[in-house]
Design an enzyme around this catalytic site. Sequence first.
Site, PDB file in Angstrom:
ATOM      1  CG  HIS A 158     -22.062  -5.793 -38.197  1.00  0.00           C
ATOM      2  ND1 HIS A 158     -21.321  -6.285 -37.146  1.00  0.00           N
ATOM      3  CD2 HIS A 158     -21.188  -5.604 -39.223  1.00  0.00           C
ATOM      4  CE1 HIS A 158     -20.058  -6.379 -37.509  1.00  0.00           C
ATOM      5  NE2 HIS A 158     -19.951  -5.980 -38.778  1.00  0.00           N
ATOM      6  CB  SER A 288     -52.512 -13.512 -35.937  1.00  0.00           C
ATOM      7  OG  SER A 288     -52.968 -12.918 -34.731  1.00  0.00           O
TER       8      SER A 288
END
Length: 482
Positions: A158, A288
């Site tokens: 999870h 970036s």
Amino acid sequence: MSNSRKSQYEVYDNPLISRYASQGMCRLWSPQRIHSTWRKLWVALAEAERELGLPITAAQIDELAAAVDDIDFDVAARYERELRHDVMAHVHAYRDRCPGAGGILHLGATSAFVTDNTELILIRESLQLVRAGLVWVIDGLARFAEKYRDLACLGLTHLQAAQPTTVGKRATLWCYDLVLDLEEVEHRLARLKFRGAKGVTGTQATFLSLFDGDHAKVEELDRRVAQKMGFAASYPVTGQTYSRKVDAQVLAVLAGIGQSAHKAGTDLRILQSRKEIEEPFETKQIGSSAMAYKRNPMRSERMCALSRFAISLAANGENTAATQWMERTLDDSANRRLSLPQAFLAIDAVLTLYGNIVGGLVVHPRVIERNLREELPFLATEEILMAGVRAGGDRQVLHEWIRVHSQEAARRVKDEGAPNDLFERLKSDRAFAGVDLEGALDARKFVGRAPEQVDAFVHDVVDPLRTKYSGDLAAASGEVRV
């Protein structure tokens, strides 16, 4: 800049060709390869018809065979603009190149004889390329799993902290998905057949007429053409085309590979965000344009993007198979020109990326250990409880103290941003004075049989594949072009 060079940038450019897929897969689905295969099929048909008694000369066949690769695409394009029929355009272009054989070209055949049989040939060769890519990535993942077989790490269910596993064991999960995909590829290759010489609606009526009602010769023609093109058998029945369920099955296999790669790519992106494992990052690579410090998982992100694209194409095969009317409708054609080659090109690019990523993964054991130790005190509470009981403590009393300390430690982590101090709390509690807490927090106690599972998986599953596909592994390579 020259006019021709300038015009190159004034029309849409398919990035699967220019950026992502291998040259081998790109060439396989090229116009040259497709239409040369059409011509080889016409030659094989003429040869088989001559062998079975039709009035076709050896000279005519030689003339056709000599021009298999000599295709004037400009001539074919002019014919198609006039005729609005791609196969007949190439029949005329081939006839112009081989005037002595034009009269026997395409004898008894329909368009699907060249289009469908060619696609089956290309599907087979494309699946073989995909198989080689799968084997390459499986081998790389297995090597990675062996190297890190016993490096304990935090398990996540999870996406929440769970029982520890090992870095190597987690990699076997990615690897086994691809092993299952490889089995599916092999199954599709084993079941793939030739369309053969079936005629306009699949009844072989025209061929039966050519051979004066001799059914045995028509059956033998079908067998011989298939054998000449490298197939042991043809589909027992077809309409004008082979069943489009075959395309749906093939696209489903490719989508399955996309599912496996996307799952692994997503896992790697999460692990890179946790700074545990990083994909390759080259010396001059920029993460970036704004944030110069960034090391984005560009390869894994691209692998996921292309995987989703391939997965989406599976619906084309399913819908096309479902909507074919009677013996065939042409609404399959334009869709298949896109979905079949692009699915193969996308998965080819995915496997190239996957292999490149696996070959350059950077593991950070200290970060992995730190992340594990932050959660391990909570995960180890049952082991600590049992150690306390073995040291003479009361199980219920110890359980209550562990609960109290755990709740307070968790509160400080969440509310104050403090480190997990459960271990220190227990050490200072006299109730646990006789407990070997350091031993209880040994991560190796919590990974179960993970290292042994890695060993067994590599030995029982991967090593036989390495032996079976040793030729593919010897020739394996993959370059990420951009």
